[in-house]
Design an enzyme around this catalytic site. Structure first.
Site, PDB file in Angstrom:
ATOM      1  N   HIS A 196       0.817  -1.224   0.000  1.00  0.00           N
ATOM      2  CA  HIS A 196       0.000   0.000   0.000  1.00  0.00           C
ATOM      3  C   HIS A 196       0.847   1.270   0.000  1.00  0.00           C
ATOM      4  O   HIS A 196       0.329   2.355  -0.244  1.00  0.00           O
ATOM      5  CB  HIS A 196      -0.917   0.008   1.235  1.00  0.00           C
ATOM      6  CG  HIS A 196      -1.989  -1.027   1.143  1.00  0.00           C
ATOM      7  ND1 HIS A 196      -3.299  -0.720   0.877  1.00  0.00           N
ATOM      8  CD2 HIS A 196      -1.930  -2.374   1.232  1.00  0.00           C
ATOM      9  CE1 HIS A 196      -4.005  -1.834   0.838  1.00  0.00           C
ATOM     10  NE2 HIS A 196      -3.201  -2.856   1.053  1.00  0.00           N
TER      11      HIS A 196
ATOM     12  N   ASP B 147       3.535   9.607  -0.784  1.00  0.00           N
ATOM     13  CA  ASP B 147       2.380   8.823  -0.348  1.00  0.00           C
ATOM     14  C   ASP B 147       2.117   7.737  -1.381  1.00  0.00           C
ATOM     15  O   ASP B 147       2.158   8.024  -2.586  1.00  0.00           O
ATOM     16  CB  ASP B 147       1.150   9.755  -0.242  1.00  0.00           C
ATOM     17  CG  ASP B 147       0.158   9.308   0.821  1.00  0.00           C
ATOM     18  OD1 ASP B 147       0.121   8.097   1.111  1.00  0.00           O
ATOM     19  OD2 ASP B 147      -0.569  10.160   1.348  1.00  0.00           O
TER      20      ASP B 147
HETATM   21  C1  G6P Z   1      -0.940   3.151   6.348  1.00  0.00           C
HETATM   22  C2  G6P Z   1      -0.406   1.750   6.116  1.00  0.00           C
HETATM   23  C3  G6P Z   1      -1.274   0.714   6.803  1.00  0.00           C
HETATM   24  C4  G6P Z   1      -1.469   1.085   8.261  1.00  0.00           C
HETATM   25  C5  G6P Z   1      -2.058   2.480   8.374  1.00  0.00           C
HETATM   26  C6  G6P Z   1      -2.249   2.937   9.830  1.00  0.00           C
HETATM   27  O1  G6P Z   1      -2.120   3.344   5.633  1.00  0.00           O
HETATM   28  O2  G6P Z   1      -0.285   1.488   4.730  1.00  0.00           O
HETATM   29  O3  G6P Z   1      -0.677  -0.573   6.713  1.00  0.00           O
HETATM   30  O4  G6P Z   1      -2.283   0.148   8.920  1.00  0.00           O
HETATM   31  O5  G6P Z   1      -1.178   3.387   7.736  1.00  0.00           O
HETATM   32  O6  G6P Z   1      -1.049   2.843  10.552  1.00  0.00           O
HETATM   33  P1  G6P Z   1      -0.926   1.926  11.845  1.00  0.00           P
HETATM   34  O7  G6P Z   1       0.538   1.935  12.178  1.00  0.00           O
HETATM   35  O8  G6P Z   1      -1.762   2.600  12.879  1.00  0.00           O
HETATM   36  O9  G6P Z   1      -1.425   0.562  11.515  1.00  0.00           O
END
Ligand code: G6P
Length: 456
Positions: free
Chosen positions: A154, A362
């Protein structure tokens, strides 16, 4: 499989039900999995007792993976967010390379792979998500050669010049090569990966098909999107429209509302837009009362010192601009360091004349697509960083270089005088793009490409 389960622990006000966790990944995948009766394997987060996780939520089977405190430090805060996250985002902050973190990352990836091997039916399709789980495809393939494995990243995938800093660069590439299909947000990331695979392993082939150990691994770009129709339907609900009007009136009925919505993250360039706004207020181009900036900075990774630093930096900036340019009852910047509900978010999109999306890097940026989806027939302007994956798709957004403050101020200034008919036309064009390529299209095209792979 994703690092996080698609739910968060209920608070008293949720009445015991498990609400969806915030973040683009969850909003993107929940409808897809529900339709396919899938199981989501992931970590419930923080100090949650895995014993109380329900078996299903919203029609999705859940299988939780628990992490010890030390794994939380080494795998999550450490290697995932202190090494890979900054490295993959242009090394905006210096990545930390720590051997103990790496060992924990490997161990947690082994645990995820073992659980997948346990729950997957014969010949099942397993779709692994994101940078926290890059070793899972290789590990799972050795445990369960019968399953079809997809991997989707992602976030950005860096060029050779940056990736080569990583002491465990070959292991990461080999882990990914266990998949049948490796998906990225943009073609440049896919090409970066294929080149590194040829350079660091015995792999041969092109940028779209890599051959290794007599297997073929497909590589490609699948830009993720949002549930455009769901968002548009919500934005058309009378209570959301009324809430948007209320928000504008609570803001003092300004001429123009600028909105930013981000996880509080140093990659998002939130500070850039605060500096740009400060400059425009100081030049008298923006005036508190007539113009207002609303910035939602959703708390994120709060135990990480880099995120704590970023929060202090932002709060100091906001305080400075507000101290100088607000008047009583009319703050220049409304800064909220809070999560907002989905309904409130869509009302905010509806209330905003200009959306500010200025990340320094991003993978995609779903906020930009959500704004467009919510503005069906409502006009509005999108200022978008050229370093967001979404920039190559959203033709009609005002592209800016977030490293150049004058470029942002220029774009904001132009928004004040834009011809309304042109704005409406432009937003309709953007809306068509986001409707045509929504999250269902993303998932369907990825899964169709995965189904066509040949190794199973
Ligand atoms: C991004 C990443 C995700 C992640 C999210 C929130 O979108 O691509 O994999 O889950 O951020 O971050 P966190 O560390 O809270 O999971």
């Amino acid at each position: 499989m994703a690092n996080r389960l698609p739910v968060r622990q209920p608070e008293r006000s949720d009445g015991g039900s498990w609400p969806p966790s915030p973040g683009g990944l969850v909003s993107a995948l929940t409808p897809v999995l529900r339709e396919r009766h899938g199981i989501w394997v992931g970590w419930p987060g923080g100090d949650c007792d895995p014993g109380i996780i329900p078996d299903t939520v919203n029609g999705i089977g859940l299988r939780s993976v628990s992490l010890s405190d030390s794994e939380c430090d080494g795998f999550y805060t450490g290697f995932s967010n202190g090494t890979l996250w900054p490295l993959y985002h242009d090394a905006i902050r210096t990545p930390t390379f720590d051997r103990d973190w790496w060992h924990q990352y490997r161990e947690v990836n082994v645990r995820f792979a073992e659980i997948a091997a346990d729950v997957a039916a014969p010949g099942a399709t397993v779709w692994v998500h994101d940078y926290q789980l890059q070793l899972v495809p290789g590990l799972l393939r050795s445990l369960r050669p019968d399953v079809r494995i997809g991997f989707f990243l992602h976030i950005p995938f860096p060029p050779r010049e940056l990736f080569m800093q990583l002491p465990w660069r070959r292991e990461i590439i080999e882990g990914l090569l266990g998949a049948d299909l490796i998906g990225f947000q943009v073609p440049g990331a896919a090409a970066n990966f294929a080149r590194l695979a040829r350079q660091l392993t015995a792999a041969t082939g092109s940028d779209s098909v890599v051959e290794i150990d007599s297997r073929q691994v497909a590589v490609g770009a699948f830009p993720i999107s949002v549930d455009s129709r769901g968002i548009a339907a919500k934005a058309a609900q009378p209570q959301i429209i009324a809430r948007a009007a209320q928000l504008r009136s609570d803001l003092g009925g300004p001429d123009i509302v600028f909105l930013g919505v981000d996880r509080l993250d140093y990659t998002k360039g939130i500070d850039r837009r605060m500096v740009a706004a400060g400059k425009l207020f100081s030049e008298g181009i923006l005036r508190a009362g007539n113009h207002v900036i609303v910035q939602i900075a959703v708390p994120s990774r709060e135990l990480d010192p880099l995120y704590q630093e970023e929060r202090h930096h932002l709060e100091q900036l906001v305080g400075q601009v507000n101290g100088q340019f607000s008047s009583v009852g009319h703050p220049a910047i409304h800064y909220l360091n809070q999560s907002v509900s989905n309904d409130e978010l869509i009302a905010l999109y509806l209330a905003a004349d200009v959306m500010l999306v200025t990340p320094l890097r991003d993978g995609m940026n779903l906020v930009s697509k959500e704004y467009v989806a919510a503005r069906d027939g409502a006009g509005g302007q999108l200022i978008l960083s050229e370093f967001a994956g979404a920039a190559s798709e959203l033709k009609g957004a005002v592209l800016v270089n977030p490293h150049d403050i004058d470029d942002i101020t220029e774009a904001m200034r132009a928004c004040l005088t834009r011809d309304r008919a042109e704005e409406m036309r432009n937003m309709r064009r953007l809306n068509r793009i986001v409707r045509r390529r929504d999250v269902h299209h993303w998932a369907a095209s990825y899964l169709a490409a995965l189904q066509e792979t040949t190794s199973v």
